[in-house]
Design a protein around this motif. Structure first.
Motif, PDB file in Angstrom:
ATOM      1  N   PRO A  87       0.972  -1.165  -0.221  1.00 38.28           N
ATOM      2  CA  PRO A  87       0.254   0.199   0.225  1.00 38.28           C
ATOM      3  C   PRO A  87       0.937   1.196   0.021  1.00 38.28           C
ATOM      4  N   GLY A  88       0.665   2.941  -0.314  1.00 32.98           N
ATOM      5  CA  GLY A  88       0.561   3.572  -1.266  1.00 32.98           C
ATOM      6  C   GLY A  88       1.961   4.221   0.637  1.00 32.98           C
ATOM      7  N   ASN A  89       1.315   3.760   1.885  1.00 29.73           N
ATOM      8  CA  ASN A  89       1.110   4.736   3.291  1.00 29.73           C
ATOM      9  C   ASN A  89       3.142   3.548   3.590  1.00 29.73           C
ATOM     10  N   VAL A  90       2.661   2.542   2.546  1.00 33.10           N
ATOM     11  CA  VAL A  90       3.849   1.514   3.666  1.00 33.10           C
ATOM     12  C   VAL A  90       4.994   1.881   3.259  1.00 33.10           C
ATOM     13  N   HIS A  91       5.159   2.410   2.019  1.00 33.82           N
ATOM     14  CA  HIS A  91       5.951   3.220   0.823  1.00 33.82           C
ATOM     15  C   HIS A  91       6.099   4.803   2.248  1.00 33.82           C
ATOM     16  N   GLU A  92       5.503   5.095   1.964  1.00 33.12           N
ATOM     17  CA  GLU A  92       5.831   6.238   2.513  1.00 33.12           C
ATOM     18  C   GLU A  92       6.155   6.222   3.968  1.00 33.12           C
ATOM     19  N   ALA A  93       5.906   5.486   4.440  1.00 32.52           N
ATOM     20  CA  ALA A  93       6.114   4.575   6.020  1.00 32.52           C
ATOM     21  C   ALA A  93       8.065   4.595   5.531  1.00 32.52           C
ATOM     22  N   ALA A  94       7.872   3.649   4.814  1.00 32.02           N
ATOM     23  CA  ALA A  94       9.193   3.618   4.699  1.00 32.02           C
ATOM     24  C   ALA A  94      10.239   4.402   4.168  1.00 32.02           C
ATOM     25  N   GLY A  95      10.669   5.389   3.692  1.00 34.73           N
ATOM     26  CA  GLY A  95      10.251   6.525   3.355  1.00 34.73           C
ATOM     27  C   GLY A  95      11.221   7.016   4.611  1.00 34.73           C
ATOM     28  N   LEU A 116      19.059   4.066   6.091  1.00 36.38           N
ATOM     29  CA  LEU A 116      18.913   3.745   5.313  1.00 36.38           C
ATOM     30  C   LEU A 116      18.227   3.315   3.664  1.00 36.38           C
ATOM     31  N   THR A 117      18.256   1.868   3.580  1.00 32.83           N
ATOM     32  CA  THR A 117      17.750   2.808   1.923  1.00 32.83           C
ATOM     33  C   THR A 117      16.862   2.414   2.333  1.00 32.83           C
ATOM     34  N   ILE A 118      15.744   2.440   1.042  1.00 29.90           N
ATOM     35  CA  ILE A 118      13.867   2.186   0.731  1.00 29.90           C
ATOM     36  C   ILE A 118      13.932   0.911   1.055  1.00 29.90           C
ATOM     37  N   GLU A 119      14.772   0.005   0.386  1.00 33.68           N
ATOM     38  CA  GLU A 119      14.459  -1.588   0.266  1.00 33.68           C
ATOM     39  C   GLU A 119      14.807  -2.363   2.252  1.00 33.68           C
ATOM     40  N   GLU A 120      16.158  -1.307   2.412  1.00 35.62           N
ATOM     41  CA  GLU A 120      16.258  -1.836   4.079  1.00 35.62           C
ATOM     42  C   GLU A 120      15.030  -1.104   4.832  1.00 35.62           C
ATOM     43  N   ALA A 121      14.493   0.179   4.804  1.00 38.01           N
ATOM     44  CA  ALA A 121      13.381   0.185   5.733  1.00 38.01           C
ATOM     45  C   ALA A 121      12.560  -0.687   5.305  1.00 38.01           C
ATOM     46  N   ILE A 122      11.987  -1.137   4.233  1.00 39.46           N
ATOM     47  CA  ILE A 122      10.216  -1.935   4.296  1.00 39.46           C
ATOM     48  C   ILE A 122      10.826  -3.282   5.089  1.00 39.46           C
ATOM     49  N   GLU A 123      12.319  -3.733   4.649  1.00 32.49           N
ATOM     50  CA  GLU A 123      12.486  -5.828   5.518  1.00 32.49           C
ATOM     51  C   GLU A 123      12.672  -4.948   6.742  1.00 32.49           C
ATOM     52  N   VAL A 124      12.786  -3.703   7.235  1.00 35.60           N
ATOM     53  CA  VAL A 124      12.818  -3.124   8.304  1.00 35.60           C
ATOM     54  C   VAL A 124      11.130  -3.318   9.084  1.00 35.60           C
ATOM     55  N   LEU A 125      10.317  -2.839   8.559  1.00 34.68           N
ATOM     56  CA  LEU A 125       8.470  -2.773   8.761  1.00 34.68           C
ATOM     57  C   LEU A 125       8.489  -4.128   8.338  1.00 34.68           C
ATOM     58  N   ARG A 126       8.977  -5.205   7.776  1.00 37.28           N
ATOM     59  CA  ARG A 126       8.263  -6.000   7.379  1.00 37.28           C
ATOM     60  C   ARG A 126       8.569  -7.070   9.107  1.00 37.28           C
ATOM     61  N   VAL A 127       9.768  -6.799   9.187  1.00 34.23           N
ATOM     62  CA  VAL A 127       9.793  -7.689  10.615  1.00 34.23           C
ATOM     63  C   VAL A 127       9.220  -6.744  11.758  1.00 34.23           C
ATOM     64  N   VAL A 139       3.002   4.820  12.211  1.00 31.03           N
ATOM     65  CA  VAL A 139       4.671   5.308  11.280  1.00 31.03           C
ATOM     66  C   VAL A 139       4.549   6.475  11.106  1.00 31.03           C
ATOM     67  N   ILE A 140       3.066   6.722   9.694  1.00 28.80           N
ATOM     68  CA  ILE A 140       3.092   8.260   9.450  1.00 28.80           C
ATOM     69  C   ILE A 140       2.615   8.451  10.497  1.00 28.80           C
ATOM     70  N   THR A 141       1.581   8.783  11.783  1.00 25.09           N
ATOM     71  CA  THR A 141       1.169   9.466  12.277  1.00 25.09           C
ATOM     72  C   THR A 141       2.447  10.043  13.301  1.00 25.09           C
ATOM     73  N   GLY A 142       2.948   9.144  13.429  1.00 24.38           N
ATOM     74  CA  GLY A 142       4.408   9.272  15.043  1.00 24.38           C
ATOM     75  C   GLY A 142       3.884   8.436  15.999  1.00 24.38           C
ATOM     76  N   GLU A 143       3.105   7.499  15.626  1.00 24.94           N
ATOM     77  CA  GLU A 143       2.546   6.926  16.875  1.00 24.94           C
ATOM     78  C   GLU A 143       4.049   5.750  16.853  1.00 24.94           C
ATOM     79  N   ILE A 144       4.415   5.080  15.511  1.00 23.35           N
ATOM     80  CA  ILE A 144       5.266   4.370  16.022  1.00 23.35           C
ATOM     81  C   ILE A 144       7.021   5.073  16.005  1.00 23.35           C
TER      82      ILE A 144
END
Length: 78
Positions: free
Chosen positions: A24-32, A40-51, A67-72
């Motif tokens: 989803p688009g919000n995951v890409h925004e959160a990865a940024g 990290l790179t975006i790819e690494e950030a997505i892996e961190v989010l997956r974990v 992540v986007i709202t700042g809760e995490i």
């Protein structure tokens, strides 16, 4: 046979992670955001989010929203 001597790099096929495109688009925004927070790179950030999503039983869209709202937030280890 004529060889193409100057194939523009923009015309060459690129490797694409299809799983990443389906997020989803919000995951890409959160990865940024995670990328900036952790350096990290975006790819690494997505892996961190997956974990993190697996660890806490969240789906990626829910985690992305938090992540986007700042809760995490993510901070580098010291």
């Amino acid at each position: 046979m004529v060889e193409d001597e100057g194939v523009d790099s923009a015309c060459r096929p690129i490797a694409v992670d299809l799983d990443m495109l389906l997020l989803p688009g919000n995951v890409h925004e959160a990865a940024g955001m995670v990328s900036v927070q952790l350096g990290l790179t975006i790819e690494e950030a997505i892996e961190v989010l997956r974990v993190r999503a697996r660890r806490y039983g969240l789906d990626m869209a829910d985690l992305g929203e938090r992540v986007i709202t700042g809760e995490i937030r993510f901070a580098p280890r010291r």
